[in-house]
Design a protein around this motif. Structure first.
Motif, PDB file in Angstrom:
ATOM      1  N   GLU A 114       0.846  -1.196   0.000  1.00 32.63           N
ATOM      2  CA  GLU A 114       0.000   0.000   0.000  1.00 32.63           C
ATOM      3  C   GLU A 114       0.871   1.231   0.000  1.00 32.63           C
ATOM      4  O   GLU A 114       1.981   1.227   0.517  1.00 32.63           O
ATOM      5  CB  GLU A 114      -0.965   0.004   1.181  1.00 32.63           C
ATOM      6  N   LEU A 136      -3.344   0.286  -3.670  1.00 34.50           N
ATOM      7  CA  LEU A 136      -3.123  -1.033  -3.079  1.00 34.50           C
ATOM      8  C   LEU A 136      -2.768  -2.038  -4.169  1.00 34.50           C
ATOM      9  O   LEU A 136      -3.236  -1.915  -5.303  1.00 34.50           O
ATOM     10  CB  LEU A 136      -4.393  -1.513  -2.378  1.00 34.50           C
ATOM     11  N   VAL A 145      -3.040  -7.742  -8.547  1.00 32.54           N
ATOM     12  CA  VAL A 145      -4.340  -7.089  -8.497  1.00 32.54           C
ATOM     13  C   VAL A 145      -4.147  -5.753  -7.789  1.00 32.54           C
ATOM     14  O   VAL A 145      -3.553  -5.711  -6.704  1.00 32.54           O
ATOM     15  CB  VAL A 145      -5.375  -7.955  -7.750  1.00 32.54           C
ATOM     16  N   THR A 146      -4.635  -4.677  -8.405  1.00 32.89           N
ATOM     17  CA  THR A 146      -4.464  -3.347  -7.823  1.00 32.89           C
ATOM     18  C   THR A 146      -5.811  -2.665  -7.591  1.00 32.89           C
ATOM     19  O   THR A 146      -6.821  -3.039  -8.197  1.00 32.89           O
ATOM     20  CB  THR A 146      -3.608  -2.438  -8.731  1.00 32.89           C
ATOM     21  N   ALA A 147      -5.778  -1.668  -6.740  1.00 34.81           N
ATOM     22  CA  ALA A 147      -6.954  -0.830  -6.486  1.00 34.81           C
ATOM     23  C   ALA A 147      -6.461   0.549  -6.069  1.00 34.81           C
ATOM     24  O   ALA A 147      -5.441   0.670  -5.385  1.00 34.81           O
ATOM     25  CB  ALA A 147      -7.823  -1.425  -5.388  1.00 34.81           C
ATOM     26  N   THR A 149      -8.236   3.970  -4.261  1.00 35.43           N
ATOM     27  CA  THR A 149      -9.476   4.372  -3.627  1.00 35.43           C
ATOM     28  C   THR A 149      -9.214   5.493  -2.622  1.00 35.43           C
ATOM     29  O   THR A 149      -8.065   5.870  -2.389  1.00 35.43           O
ATOM     30  CB  THR A 149     -10.160   3.153  -2.951  1.00 35.43           C
ATOM     31  N   MET A 167      -8.433  -1.700   4.214  1.00 35.33           N
ATOM     32  CA  MET A 167      -8.700  -1.842   2.780  1.00 35.33           C
ATOM     33  C   MET A 167      -7.702  -2.797   2.119  1.00 35.33           C
ATOM     34  O   MET A 167      -8.075  -3.587   1.246  1.00 35.33           O
ATOM     35  CB  MET A 167      -8.644  -0.471   2.103  1.00 35.33           C
ATOM     36  N   GLU A 170      -8.697  -6.284   3.039  1.00 34.90           N
ATOM     37  CA  GLU A 170      -9.897  -6.670   2.281  1.00 34.90           C
ATOM     38  C   GLU A 170      -9.523  -7.090   0.863  1.00 34.90           C
ATOM     39  O   GLU A 170     -10.053  -8.083   0.341  1.00 34.90           O
ATOM     40  CB  GLU A 170     -10.914  -5.514   2.235  1.00 34.90           C
ATOM     41  N   LEU A 171      -8.612  -6.350   0.219  1.00 31.43           N
ATOM     42  CA  LEU A 171      -8.173  -6.725  -1.125  1.00 31.43           C
ATOM     43  C   LEU A 171      -7.450  -8.066  -1.095  1.00 31.43           C
ATOM     44  O   LEU A 171      -7.674  -8.925  -1.956  1.00 31.43           O
ATOM     45  CB  LEU A 171      -7.277  -5.637  -1.732  1.00 31.43           C
ATOM     46  N   LYS A 174      -9.978 -10.838  -0.855  1.00 29.04           N
ATOM     47  CA  LYS A 174     -10.637 -11.033  -2.149  1.00 29.04           C
ATOM     48  C   LYS A 174      -9.754 -11.869  -3.083  1.00 29.04           C
ATOM     49  O   LYS A 174     -10.229 -12.810  -3.725  1.00 29.04           O
ATOM     50  CB  LYS A 174     -10.949  -9.677  -2.779  1.00 29.04           C
ATOM     51  N   VAL A 175      -8.478 -11.540  -3.141  1.00 32.58           N
ATOM     52  CA  VAL A 175      -7.559 -12.264  -4.014  1.00 32.58           C
ATOM     53  C   VAL A 175      -7.440 -13.723  -3.586  1.00 32.58           C
ATOM     54  O   VAL A 175      -7.513 -14.636  -4.413  1.00 32.58           O
ATOM     55  CB  VAL A 175      -6.170 -11.578  -4.048  1.00 32.58           C
TER      56      VAL A 175
END
Length: 185
Positions: A114, A136, A145-147, A149, A167, A170-171, A174-175
């Protein structure tokens, strides 16, 4: 006396993530950064500290870096002088590269990275340089995998640090779950 660490908002996802990692015999490494050049701290170690607060963490935690300066990114996270020269704040490309490099160096199944702007001030006018922004990434074998926010913390530094950590976890959850199901993220 009830424990105040890890923060209560992190505990549910932390418990899920550590259970998943343990049950799947998988490992995690972490790269937590700051937004530069003003050194506006992002999660600053909260992710690693939260993971380490779980009994049996040695089964899933491979290590972590808190990268506070651009120089530390060069020394420990695979950055070059060119990366330093072209740095324009936290974004998906930055965290993707850091997560990939740290995962490979520490030999973990996943690396959560992050980088954000916790506040109270920012270092520019673009959205990624304003308080409450976080980028992230979760790297695994052959995939990142990126995000990107924002929070609604209005520049509250401590609240943002905790939210960035939540956060990120949480990512990661999900992965892990989507990899377990064989789904494309």
């Amino acid at each position: 006396m009830a424990s105040t660490f890890p923060p209560s908002s992190i505990r549910p996802v932390l418990n899920e993530v550590t259970s998943l990692l343990t049950s799947r015999n998988e490992t995690i490494s972490v790269a937590e950064t700051v937004s530069l050049p003003q050194y506006t701290l992002a999660a600053g170690g909260i992710i690693s500290a939260s993971l380490l607060s779980v009994a049996g963490a040695s089964k899933f935690y491979r290590g972590g870096l808190t990268l506070y300066t651009l120089e530390s990114r060069i020394q420990f996270a695979g950055w070059t002088e060119e990366n330093k020269k072209n740095y324009n704040g936290p974004n998906a490309e930055v965290v993707s590269g850091l997560a990939t490099n740290v995962r490979q160096k520490l030999g973990s199944t996943y690396c959560l990275c992050e980088s954000g702007t916790a506040g109270p001030g920012g270092s520019g006018v673009t959205p990624n340089r304003k308080p409450d922004f976080v980028a992230l990434a979760v790297a695994s074998a052959g995939e990142v995998v990126t995000a990107e926010t924002t929070t609604d913390a209005n520049g509250d530094r401590e609240q943002n640090m905790v939210e960035f950590a939540r956060m990120g976890l949480e990512l990661l959850k999900k992965v892990i779950l989507e990899k377990a199901e064989g789904a494309k993220i």
